[in-house]
Design an enzyme around this catalytic site. Structure first.
Site: not given
Ligand code: DLZ
Length: 166
Positions: A29, A63, A65, A87-88, A95, A134
């Site tokens: 992601w 992230t 996982e 990176c979230v 979520h 960053r």
């Molecule tokens: C579902 C999701 C969302 C909404 N946002 C992010 C994000 O900003 N960054 C990231 O690394 N992963 C995101 N994911 C995916 C979740 O980390 C995960 O892969 C799924 O929920 C499947 O378990």
């Protein structure tokens, strides 16, 4: 000196990683961010004498996982540390909170259970620009910082001798 940014580290204060083995796990992601952090981490380990064959790179979907991947790596391999890169970015739903909470707690648990350093190179930002800042932008590179932290934690573990029979 107050330390706020390991990207600005003095290379002479970072232990050599010669002979040590590292795994890096990066989330797919937000690849424009995680790829830059991954490159920063690899470059930093190489600068500190970790050989190419001693750096294993793994990818996970997101992230969330990272925890399972770090646990599997530490159960199956003898790497000295795992650097987890993700990176979230805050969206419209909750979520963000669930992922950040799960991964920060999860990686802590894995590290304690497996007895080896698991490094939290996960950006949790409100915007993509804050993340890019960053990941090689004006606030350094958290991948570089993760590699520095990993090198320091591996050296720390080496420096603590057993006084209690293992
Ligand atoms: C579902 C999701 C969302 C909404 N946002 C992010 C994000 O900003 N960054 C990231 O690394 N992963 C995101 N994911 C995916 C979740 O980390 C995960 O892969 C799924 O929920 C499947 O378990």
């Amino acid at each position: 000196m107050k330390k706020t940014n390991l990207s600005d580290h003095d290379p002479s204060t970072v232990p050599s990683g010669e002979g040590k083995r590292f795994a890096i796990v990066a989330a797919e992601w937000n690849p424009e961010v995680t790829d830059a952090m991954l490159q920063g981490a690899v470059d930093t380990l190489r600068e500190h004498h970790v050989s190419e064959e001693d750096i294993r790179v793994y990818r996970v979907p997101g992230t969330f996982e990272l925890t399972t991947a770090a646990d599997t790596i530490l159960r199956r391999t003898t790497v000295d540390a795992v650097i987890c890169i993700g990176c979230v970015i805050q969206g419209e739903t909750r979520h963000f909170e669930f992922i950040c909470q799960a991964v920060s707690q999860g990686l802590t648990n894995v590290s304690l259970q497996r007895g080896r350093p698991v490094i939290f190179s996960v950006l949790t930002t409100d915007t993509m620009q804050q993340a890019l800042d960053r990941a090689g932008g004006r606030h350094g590179n958290k991948g570089v910082e993760g590699a520095v932290a990993a090198l320091k934690m591996v050296a720390l573990a080496d420096s603590i001798e057993y006084e209690i029979p293992f």
